[in-house]
Scaffold this active site. Sequence first.
Site, PDB file in Angstrom:
ATOM      1  N   ASP A  79      75.870  39.154  62.171  1.00 32.85           N
ATOM      2  CA  ASP A  79      76.845  39.015  61.082  1.00 32.85           C
ATOM      3  C   ASP A  79      76.570  40.060  59.993  1.00 32.85           C
ATOM      4  O   ASP A  79      75.584  40.788  60.046  1.00 32.85           O
ATOM      5  CB  ASP A  79      76.823  37.590  60.514  1.00 32.85           C
ATOM      6  CG  ASP A  79      75.473  37.204  59.911  1.00 32.85           C
ATOM      7  OD1 ASP A  79      75.014  37.911  58.997  1.00 32.85           O
ATOM      8  OD2 ASP A  79      74.873  36.196  60.351  1.00 32.85           O
ATOM      9  N   HIS A 139      70.043  43.452  66.867  1.00 31.02           N
ATOM     10  CA  HIS A 139      70.888  43.011  67.978  1.00 31.02           C
ATOM     11  C   HIS A 139      72.345  43.438  67.829  1.00 31.02           C
ATOM     12  O   HIS A 139      73.230  42.872  68.456  1.00 31.02           O
ATOM     13  CB  HIS A 139      70.783  41.492  68.137  1.00 31.02           C
ATOM     14  CG  HIS A 139      69.412  41.044  68.527  1.00 31.02           C
ATOM     15  ND1 HIS A 139      68.929  39.779  68.295  1.00 31.02           N
ATOM     16  CD2 HIS A 139      68.399  41.720  69.140  1.00 31.02           C
ATOM     17  CE1 HIS A 139      67.687  39.691  68.742  1.00 31.02           C
ATOM     18  NE2 HIS A 139      67.342  40.858  69.254  1.00 31.02           N
TER      19      HIS A 139
END
Length: 237
Positions: free
Chosen positions: A90, A105
Amino acid sequence: MKKKIVVLTGAGVSAESGIRTFRASDGLWENYRVEDVADINGWGRNPGLMLDFYNQRRRELQGVKPNSAHRAIAELENDYDVTVVTQNVDNLHERAGSTRIIHLHGELTKARSEKCFNDRDGFSKASVIDIGYEDIVLGDLSPYDGAQLRPHIVWFGEAVPEMERAADAVCKADILLIIGTSMKVYPAAGLYRFAKWDTPIYIIDPSEVPVRDGRITHIKEVATKGMEEFKNILQSK
């Protein structure tokens, strides 16, 4: 010179914003099998399913806000040289105001060519584009090489190109803070081992963590409450 704080964050720091954790105990993620939506082999089997899955995550992200833990981490920059190393895809750290962030990631609001797979040398950064909260559908092509766009996410079965930069940051840390991660997902879980022998390590997590190290102080709280306690510790030193 300001002391260097490196903050390693995981799903727990965003959970209080309403983003559910990556992997549940039943092996499902948002009612999908992890191997179908978070594994490079899943892209080969059903890219449409994976695009739909991440389109949903992107829409959900647009509707949530950073919580007080994200903001507290950003506020550390007032007094410290701070690098955030996050396992989260996010953008809540950015939206909270943190300015130096390493995404291990990948990033949900970015895409890249499907031909740019992660390997030992990483992928071409030129292929990564910012898509904001827009959907990616089959037929959306990369301006880099004309191949199908894919989410800019590090899936299982792929290398983690930012690991070296993250390890270098931890090596230089005067204080290491680990927050909201189970310390079970490798290689990220091993990053604390790169900290200098005299670097204090603080872990904020309400659960027990599978790490034994004499440098560790475990603050057994959720991210928001734990950051309040961590800031009090810093002020007392």
